[in-house]
Design a protein around this motif. Structure first.
Motif, PDB file in Angstrom:
ATOM      1  N   LEU A 192       5.826 -12.199  -5.335  1.00  0.00           N
ATOM      2  CA  LEU A 192       5.608 -13.361  -4.464  1.00  0.00           C
ATOM      3  C   LEU A 192       4.771 -13.014  -3.238  1.00  0.00           C
ATOM      4  CD1 LEU A 192       9.009 -15.260  -4.239  1.00  0.00           C
ATOM      5  CD2 LEU A 192       6.838 -16.112  -5.100  1.00  0.00           C
ATOM      6  N   ALA A 211       0.845  -1.201   0.000  1.00  0.00           N
ATOM      7  CA  ALA A 211       0.000   0.000   0.000  1.00  0.00           C
ATOM      8  C   ALA A 211       0.879   1.250   0.000  1.00  0.00           C
ATOM      9  CB  ALA A 211      -0.926  -0.013   1.215  1.00  0.00           C
ATOM     10  N   THR A 259       3.306 -12.749 -10.150  1.00  0.00           N
ATOM     11  CA  THR A 259       2.481 -11.890 -10.983  1.00  0.00           C
ATOM     12  C   THR A 259       2.557 -10.456 -10.501  1.00  0.00           C
ATOM     13  OG1 THR A 259       0.956 -13.710 -11.276  1.00  0.00           O
ATOM     14  CG2 THR A 259       0.164 -11.541 -11.901  1.00  0.00           C
TER      15      THR A 259
HETATM   16  P1  ADP Z   1       5.563  -7.501  -5.388  1.00  0.00           P
HETATM   17  O1  ADP Z   1       6.743  -8.073  -4.681  1.00  0.00           O
HETATM   18  O2  ADP Z   1       5.794  -7.348  -6.841  1.00  0.00           O
HETATM   19  O3  ADP Z   1       5.015  -6.290  -4.752  1.00  0.00           O
HETATM   20  P2  ADP Z   1       3.080  -8.756  -4.605  1.00  0.00           P
HETATM   21  O4  ADP Z   1       2.642 -10.162  -4.763  1.00  0.00           O
HETATM   22  O5  ADP Z   1       3.104  -8.214  -3.237  1.00  0.00           O
HETATM   23  O6  ADP Z   1       4.503  -8.669  -5.273  1.00  0.00           O
HETATM   24  O7  ADP Z   1       2.187  -7.857  -5.522  1.00  0.00           O
HETATM   25  C1  ADP Z   1       1.926  -8.240  -6.839  1.00  0.00           C
HETATM   26  C2  ADP Z   1       1.511  -7.062  -7.673  1.00  0.00           C
HETATM   27  O8  ADP Z   1       0.214  -6.615  -7.303  1.00  0.00           O
HETATM   28  C3  ADP Z   1       2.405  -5.868  -7.537  1.00  0.00           C
HETATM   29  O9  ADP Z   1       3.543  -5.957  -8.329  1.00  0.00           O
HETATM   30  C4  ADP Z   1       1.472  -4.754  -7.996  1.00  0.00           C
HETATM   31  O10 ADP Z   1       1.430  -4.711  -9.407  1.00  0.00           O
HETATM   32  C5  ADP Z   1       0.111  -5.207  -7.500  1.00  0.00           C
HETATM   33  N1  ADP Z   1      -0.240  -4.578  -6.209  1.00  0.00           N
HETATM   34  C6  ADP Z   1      -0.174  -5.134  -4.997  1.00  0.00           C
HETATM   35  N2  ADP Z   1      -0.613  -4.289  -4.039  1.00  0.00           N
HETATM   36  C7  ADP Z   1      -0.966  -3.166  -4.660  1.00  0.00           C
HETATM   37  C8  ADP Z   1      -1.505  -1.896  -4.214  1.00  0.00           C
HETATM   38  N3  ADP Z   1      -1.764  -1.634  -2.923  1.00  0.00           N
HETATM   39  N4  ADP Z   1      -1.760  -0.963  -5.165  1.00  0.00           N
HETATM   40  C9  ADP Z   1      -1.499  -1.221  -6.454  1.00  0.00           C
HETATM   41  N5  ADP Z   1      -0.999  -2.372  -6.930  1.00  0.00           N
HETATM   42  C10 ADP Z   1      -0.736  -3.340  -6.059  1.00  0.00           C
END
Ligand code: ADP
Length: 698
Positions: A382, A318, A367
């Motif tokens: 991840l 976030a 993803t």
């Molecule tokens: P990462 O390590 O890439 O952050 P996550 O699994 O935590 O991996 O998140 C996957 C993807 O989901 C992020 O790369 C982003 O594109 C999207 N995402 C996650 N949380 C948010 C958020 N709060 N706002 C916008 N996009 C988000």
């Protein structure tokens, strides 16, 4: 004879007629009997043939009958249709039998047939591939029996061919599946072993990097140095985070992720995370708020470590994906029963948002919402996959609502046990930065790595513990024979006598004394099973390297009280904690602890002498920042105060400075002003108390 002839010839005509009649009658009788006999045999033969034909037709098997001497073979129609031929085709199919065999099967089949005919094997049964008219290969099971003459030489052989292509196909599929499973299995165990090694190899140097930077941060640094060092620490932390993610993910994949439930305080978890994450939000100038609904029970049973992990991930995302506005965390009660509560966590941000087509797939591993994400924001994709699986382990679900450009709200639910009257062993309290919460302990660190020795020792010494070092298992055993320690931190992997062996020997010698020194294993291995192995080896607890001060204090200090008691003694009666503890909240500082942490009367006097001046300097800085409405320098001043107050074991002032840090993070300047006012008063009291204890003019 001639007489008869003569007689016959000379007989009368009627007599002759009579003879002829008799002969005709006999002939007729014979005639009557004669056709009867062959009819019976023919009928039986016909019946048997019919039965055979029925059998031949009734079975899908192909029947063959080979006259070995003439070489002629009968093939039933199903035999031919099995390989794609009509009944009237393939007159001399046997001549081509050999040539129609699959080249890889040919020799084996012919050898089996010859062995059988030669009498060296009892049965003829063989499977082979046979060419179909369309060019494909059919799998055939051939069985047969030979008829032999008195010498045992075969003269005729008959049998069947069964099309087993489908079974073979199934078997092949099964074999492939099994092989795939086996190789996946061995690949999995190879992966686990690789991860264990990698984790060890990376964690050991990381221990040095993180520990040393933590220590350096506590020394006098100028602004630039501090900034660089903080960046270094941040990188090291995120590297470790990534390493943990990969380990977690592989654990989940291998189905080896388990929750470790115990009693914990939800508000503590949320507050601590908010404090830690608040720094990042603060640096991005984001509003950062958290709220736990009043009806939510805060004493819960569950895996707070994994809950933290989920929250850190979601809050981290976030903050990462938000550039203006803020992040809020809300916890509400979803449902409850007598012994369980399901909570609803909501992490809302005003960030970039997530396109609708990505909202499902972001919970899958690797993803990211956009390909450009990893370039712009980093990450591996991840985090959410791990959150998803952890939430499932907590019998909850996770989902997201989002509007691109406006923000996202991640929701998850999770079930926890309620605490009841039944005593559940609470996890040792987590470290809170109130230095007075522990008494000084004598700790032996057994560690062959110089950097790890220094890191462990300095962290514990700064916290007021007395540390002795041993570089190997041998030294540890010798030390233990001479001295008594409150706890031993034991590296597992050491040359010579390793940690397991040293523990075993210490435990052995304790049999004579009846003592039990708490031994905490230190290892850079973070794989499941390590903890169990350490406990099984007679150790009391386990800590993973790299050492983090809070985790280190937590694991060591859980033995603070226990070690003061004889092993077999019953737990102390409730209202009788050590004298030190009952008094800690009252005086502005803890003299005993201050003494123990400095360990030197001269140094202590010097520290007392400079206290007021030092404190004033930071308080003025804070005041100045506050007047200018600048949260960042305010935070820095509060942080410095916090660092120095820790040295004096000044419980209340330390707590206030910590809260001042929090208000500064949240850019709540009003709250900060209130806090600063209190802190000023407390510092004045503290200064007086210090002077009173050590006398003025020191
Ligand atoms: P990462 O390590 O890439 O952050 P996550 O699994 O935590 O991996 O998140 C996957 C993807 O989901 C992020 O790369 C982003 O594109 C999207 N995402 C996650 N949380 C948010 C958020 N709060 N706002 C916008 N996009 C988000």
């Amino acid at each position: 004879m001639s007489d008869t002839h003569e007689h016959a010839a000379g007989d009368s005509v009627p007599e002759l007629k009579q003879r002829i009649r008799e002969l005709t009658g006999m002939l007729n009788a014979c005639r009557l009997r004669l056709p009867n006999a062959p009819t019976e045999a023919v009928r039986e033969l016909a019946e048997s043939e019919e039965r055979f034909a029925l059998a031949v037709r009734g079975t899908n098997d192909g029947i063959w009958d080979w006259d070995i001497r003439s070489g002629k073979v009968f093939f039933s129609p199903p035999w031919k249709s099995m390989i794609g031929y009509e009944d009237d085709e393939l007159e001399n199919v046997f001549a081509t039998f050999e040539t129609q065999l699959h080249p890889e099967d040919h020799d084996r089949v012919m050898a089996t047939l010859n062995d059988y005919l030669a009498g060296s094997i009892p049965r003829y049964a063989v499977e082979f591939r046979f060419r179909h008219k369309d060019g494909s290969w059919r799998w055939i099971l051939a069985r047969g029996r030979a008829l032999r003459d008195e010498q045992g030489a075969p003269y005729r052989m008959a049998g069947s061919h069964t099309d087993v292509t489908e079974r073979k196909h199934d078997e092949e599929e099964l074999r492939k599946a099994r092989q795939a499973a086996e190789s996946a299995n061995s690949a999995n165990s190879a992966k686990s072993a690789f991860l264990a090694n990698m984790s060890h190899e990376i964690r050991t140097p990381m221990n040095g990097v993180i520990g040393m930077s933590e220590l350096l941060l506590g020394t006098g640094l100028n602004e630039t140095q501090r900034e660089y060092l903080e960046m270094l620490k941040l990188s090291a932390d995120s590297l470790l985070e990534l390493l943990n993610d990969i380990l977690d993910f592989s654990k989940i994949e291998a189905g080896r992720m388990e929750l470790d439930a115990h009693e914990f305080d939800l508000s503590e978890v949320v507050t601590e995370i908010s404090q830690a994450m608040g720094i990042r939000a603060f640096q991005k100038r984001l509003v950062f708020l958290h709220h736990i609904a009043p009806e939510v029970p805060v004493r819960l049973i569950g895996d707070d470590g994994r809950l933290r992990q989920i929250l850190v991930n979601l809050i981290g995302n976030a903050i990462k994906f938000t550039h203006k506005g803020g992040v809020t965390i809300e916890v509400s009660l979803e449902s409850e029963t007598a012994d369980r509560v399901t909570l609803h966590f909501k992490i809302n941000d005003t960030g970039i948002g997530i396109a609708s087509e990505m909202r499902e797939s972001i919970f899958e591993a690797f993803t990211q919402a956009e390909h450009s994400t990893s370039r712009r924001y980093g990450g591996t994709g991840l985090g959410l996959a791990i959150c998803h699986d952890l939430v499932a382990l907590m019998q909850g679900r996770i989902w997201v609502e989002s509007q691109p450009g406006e923000g996202s709200t991640f929701h998850f639910t999770a079930a926890f046990g309620r605490t009841s009257g039944i005593s559940i062993k609470p996890k040792s309290p987590r470290f809170k930065p109130v230095v007075t919460a522990h008494s000084s302990m004598k700790v032996l660190i057994v560690e062959d790595g110089h950097v790890s020795q220094i890191v462990g020792a300095r962290m514990l010494e700064k916290r007021g513990h007395v540390v002795t070092l041993a570089s190997n298992g041998r030294e540890a055993i010798d030390r233990c024979a001479k001295e008594t320690f409150d706890a031993i931190l034991m590296d597992v992997h050491m040359p010579g006598i390793n940690g397991y062996e040293a523990t075993a020997r210490i435990r052995q010698s304790e049999k004579a004394t009846g003592k039990h020194v708490p031994i905490i294993a230190m290892t850079a291995n973070a794989m499941k099973g390590d903890r169990e192995r350490c406990i099984a080896a007679g150790m009391d607890d386990y800590i993973a390297k790299p050492l983090r001060s809070d985790a280190l204090f937590q694991v060591v200090e859980q033995f603070a009280k226990r070690s003061a008691l004889p092993e077999s003694a019953p737990p102390p009666p409730a209202p009788a904690p050590p004298a030190l503890r009952t008094q800690i909240e009252t005086p502005p500082f803890d003299l005993a602890e201050f003494r123990e942490s400095t360990g030197d009367e001269k140094l202590m006097r010097k520290l007392v002498a400079i206290f007021s001046e030092d404190a004033q300097k930071y308080l003025r800085k804070a005041e100045k920042a506050l007047t200018a409405g600048k949260a960042r320098p305010l935070y820095e001043a509060a942080h410095s105060l916090k660092g120095m107050l820790g040295v004096y074991a000044a419980g209340k002032a330390l707590k206030l400075s910590n809260e001042l840090c929090e208000y500064a993070h949240a850019e709540d300047l009003k709250g900060a002003q209130l806090m600063l006012d209190q802190l000023k008063k407390e510092c004045a009291i503290l200064g007086d108390a210090l002077l009173a204890a050590f006398g003025p003019g020191t």
